[in-house]
Design a protein around this motif. Structure first.
Motif, short mmCIF file in Angstrom:
data_model
loop_
_atom_site.label_atom_id
_atom_site.label_comp_id
_atom_site.label_asym_id
_atom_site.label_seq_id
_atom_site.Cartn_x
_atom_site.Cartn_y
_atom_site.Cartn_z
N LEU A 6 16.32 -14.94 25.20
CA LEU A 6 16.23 -15.04 26.65
C LEU A 6 17.45 -15.78 27.17
O LEU A 6 17.80 -16.85 26.69
CB LEU A 6 14.95 -15.81 27.04
N MET A 7 18.11 -15.19 28.18
CA MET A 7 19.23 -15.83 28.84
C MET A 7 18.86 -16.12 30.29
O MET A 7 18.45 -15.22 31.02
CB MET A 7 20.48 -14.93 28.80
N ALA A 8 19.01 -17.38 30.69
CA ALA A 8 18.75 -17.77 32.08
C ALA A 8 20.08 -18.11 32.74
O ALA A 8 20.79 -19.02 32.30
CB ALA A 8 17.81 -18.98 32.12
N VAL A 9 20.44 -17.36 33.78
CA VAL A 9 21.74 -17.51 34.44
C VAL A 9 21.55 -18.31 35.72
O VAL A 9 20.76 -17.94 36.59
CB VAL A 9 22.36 -16.14 34.75
N HIS A 10 22.30 -19.40 35.84
CA HIS A 10 22.15 -20.30 36.99
C HIS A 10 23.50 -20.64 37.60
O HIS A 10 24.55 -20.56 36.94
CB HIS A 10 21.45 -21.58 36.57
N VAL A 37 22.97 -20.26 30.91
CA VAL A 37 24.38 -20.10 31.29
C VAL A 37 24.55 -20.68 32.68
O VAL A 37 23.87 -20.25 33.62
CB VAL A 37 24.80 -18.62 31.27
N THR A 38 25.43 -21.65 32.81
CA THR A 38 25.70 -22.29 34.10
C THR A 38 27.07 -21.83 34.58
O THR A 38 28.08 -22.06 33.92
CB THR A 38 25.66 -23.83 33.98
N LEU A 39 27.09 -21.21 35.75
CA LEU A 39 28.31 -20.55 36.21
C LEU A 39 29.35 -21.53 36.74
O LEU A 39 30.55 -21.30 36.60
CB LEU A 39 27.96 -19.53 37.29
N THR A 40 28.92 -22.63 37.36
CA THR A 40 29.87 -23.62 37.90
C THR A 40 29.56 -25.00 37.34
O THR A 40 28.49 -25.23 36.77
CB THR A 40 29.80 -23.69 39.44
N GLY A 41 30.49 -25.91 37.58
CA GLY A 41 30.30 -27.27 37.09
C GLY A 41 29.56 -28.18 38.04
O GLY A 41 29.30 -29.34 37.70
N LEU A 76 14.66 -29.50 27.49
CA LEU A 76 14.08 -28.15 27.53
C LEU A 76 14.11 -27.47 26.17
O LEU A 76 13.41 -26.46 25.97
CB LEU A 76 14.83 -27.30 28.56
N GLY A 77 14.92 -27.97 25.26
CA GLY A 77 15.03 -27.35 23.95
C GLY A 77 15.84 -26.07 23.93
O GLY A 77 15.65 -25.23 23.06
N VAL A 78 16.77 -25.94 24.89
CA VAL A 78 17.52 -24.70 25.04
C VAL A 78 18.98 -24.91 24.64
O VAL A 78 19.49 -26.02 24.60
CB VAL A 78 17.46 -24.17 26.49
N GLN A 79 19.65 -23.78 24.35
CA GLN A 79 21.10 -23.78 24.17
C GLN A 79 21.74 -23.72 25.56
O GLN A 79 21.10 -23.34 26.54
CB GLN A 79 21.51 -22.57 23.34
N HIS A 80 23.03 -24.06 25.61
CA HIS A 80 23.69 -24.08 26.92
C HIS A 80 25.14 -23.63 26.80
O HIS A 80 25.81 -23.90 25.80
CB HIS A 80 23.65 -25.47 27.55
N ARG A 81 25.60 -22.94 27.85
CA ARG A 81 26.99 -22.47 27.91
C ARG A 81 27.50 -22.59 29.34
O ARG A 81 26.84 -22.15 30.29
CB ARG A 81 27.07 -21.02 27.44
N MET A 128 16.97 -11.31 30.71
CA MET A 128 17.82 -12.21 31.48
C MET A 128 17.10 -12.57 32.77
O MET A 128 16.47 -11.70 33.39
CB MET A 128 19.16 -11.53 31.79
N THR A 129 17.18 -13.83 33.18
CA THR A 129 16.65 -14.24 34.47
C THR A 129 17.80 -14.70 35.35
O THR A 129 18.80 -15.25 34.88
CB THR A 129 15.62 -15.38 34.34
N THR A 130 17.65 -14.48 36.66
CA THR A 130 18.66 -14.87 37.63
C THR A 130 17.98 -15.04 38.97
O THR A 130 16.75 -15.19 39.04
CB THR A 130 19.82 -13.84 37.66
N TYR A 131 18.75 -14.99 40.08
CA TYR A 131 18.20 -15.15 41.42
C TYR A 131 18.16 -13.81 42.13
O TYR A 131 18.88 -12.87 41.77
CB TYR A 131 19.04 -16.11 42.26
N ASP A 132 17.35 -13.74 43.19
CA ASP A 132 17.28 -12.51 43.98
C ASP A 132 18.48 -12.40 44.91
O ASP A 132 19.39 -13.24 44.89
CB ASP A 132 15.95 -12.42 44.74
#
Length: 292
Positions: A6-10, A37-41, A76-81, A128-132
């Motif tokens: 599962l990839m969560a894009v934020h 996955v975090t798109l910005t800092g 959360l126990g997740v990986q991060h990029r 993959m999860t993201t926003y509407d």
């Protein structure tokens, strides 16, 4: 079933802890690979917790937000990029000022799309999860997050799209995360009325704009994850510059939340598999044979 990804894009650090966080914590705890996955800092985020508005914080916000994100990921126990783009900030005023040069919301769409495609082809998520299309709320980075995610969903599967970024990968399902559900807050209020106690979010609910609509009408999938609300809250508190521990996120005690509304809500936006609505699992319809 095991071995699913599962990839969560934020858009910013802290979004992963306020949108679908207990769901990601649950899937990670159950043995699935989960990558945020975090798109910005988040460099232009304001300090929203008065206790953190002290010398030595504001002048090192990029570093602080990276530290906060690392701590939240552990909870959360997740990986991060990190994807490496610069926070656009939230323009205010009438008229609103132009967005800063070079920020995430104004760079050409293909730049972040290429980077997200590379991440997708490397991690190979099944979901993959993201926003509407509204970004969850109309922050320019959230809207661009939606645009990038949907473009990358198609591009990652296209063998002609930048083959140097890795082997093509078909994400099986894409979901929009929906967190601002009016019915949820109303049910919390009903519970307080049954207890004969004042509802701590009454003023917040009274400000709810009717034009926001009922997002429950869009929800296709509810994930039972109340056991992981503590992980979510610990991750939220890790973002100490952004989250006031005395704020509305924590106004309703966990026991009431877990009793009244123990789920998180998603909308199935794209699918390459057959599934049945309503769903209770983001991986519904993904068979063993599709796990690679």
């Amino acid at each position: 079933m095991s071995g699913l990804r599962l990839m969560a894009v934020h858009a910013h650090p802290d979004d992963e802890s306020s949108k679908g966080a207990a769901t990601t914590a649950r899937y990670a705890a159950e043995g699935h690979d989960v990558l945020v996955v975090t798109l910005t800092g988040g460099e232009r985020g304001d300090i929203l917790n008065p206790a953190m508005d002290v010398p030595g914080i504001r002048d090192r916000m990029p570093e602080v937000r990276r530290e906060e994100m690392a701590t939240a990921a552990r909870h959360l126990g997740v990986q991060h990029r990190w994807l490496g783009f610069v926070d656009s900030g939230l323009p205010e005023g009438d008229p609103k000022p132009p967005l800063p040069e070079g920020c995430f919301a104004v760079v050409p769409l293909d730049e972040p799309t290429r980077k997200l495609v590379e991440a997708i082809r490397e991690f190979r998520p099944h979901v993959m999860t993201t926003y509407d299309e509204n970004g969850g709320y109309p922050h320019p980075d959230h809207i661009r997050c939606h645009e990038v995610s949907m473009a990358a969903y198609d591009a990652a599967a296209d063998p002609n799209y930048h083959p140097e970024l890795g082997e093509p990968w078909e994400v099986q399902k894409v979901y929009f995360s929906h967190g601002f559900i009016r019915k949820r807050i109303e049910l919390f209020r009903d519970e307080y009325e049954r207890r004969g106690e004042p509802f701590p979010m009454e003023e917040w609910l009274s400000r709810w704009r009717t034009e926001q609509g009922d997002l429950m009408a869009r929800v296709t999938t509810q994930i039972t994850c109340g056991d992981y609300f503590p992980n979510r809250d610990d991750a939220l508190r890790a973002h100490a510059t952004q989250i006031d521990p005395n704020g509305s996120f924590f106004a309703v005690p966990l026991d009431i939340q877990q009793k009244v509304w123990p789920t998180e809500e998603f909308e199935l936006a794209k699918t390459r598999v057959t599934t049945k609505i309503p769903e209770s699992d983001l991986f519904a319809g993904i068979e063993d044979g599709q796990v690679r």
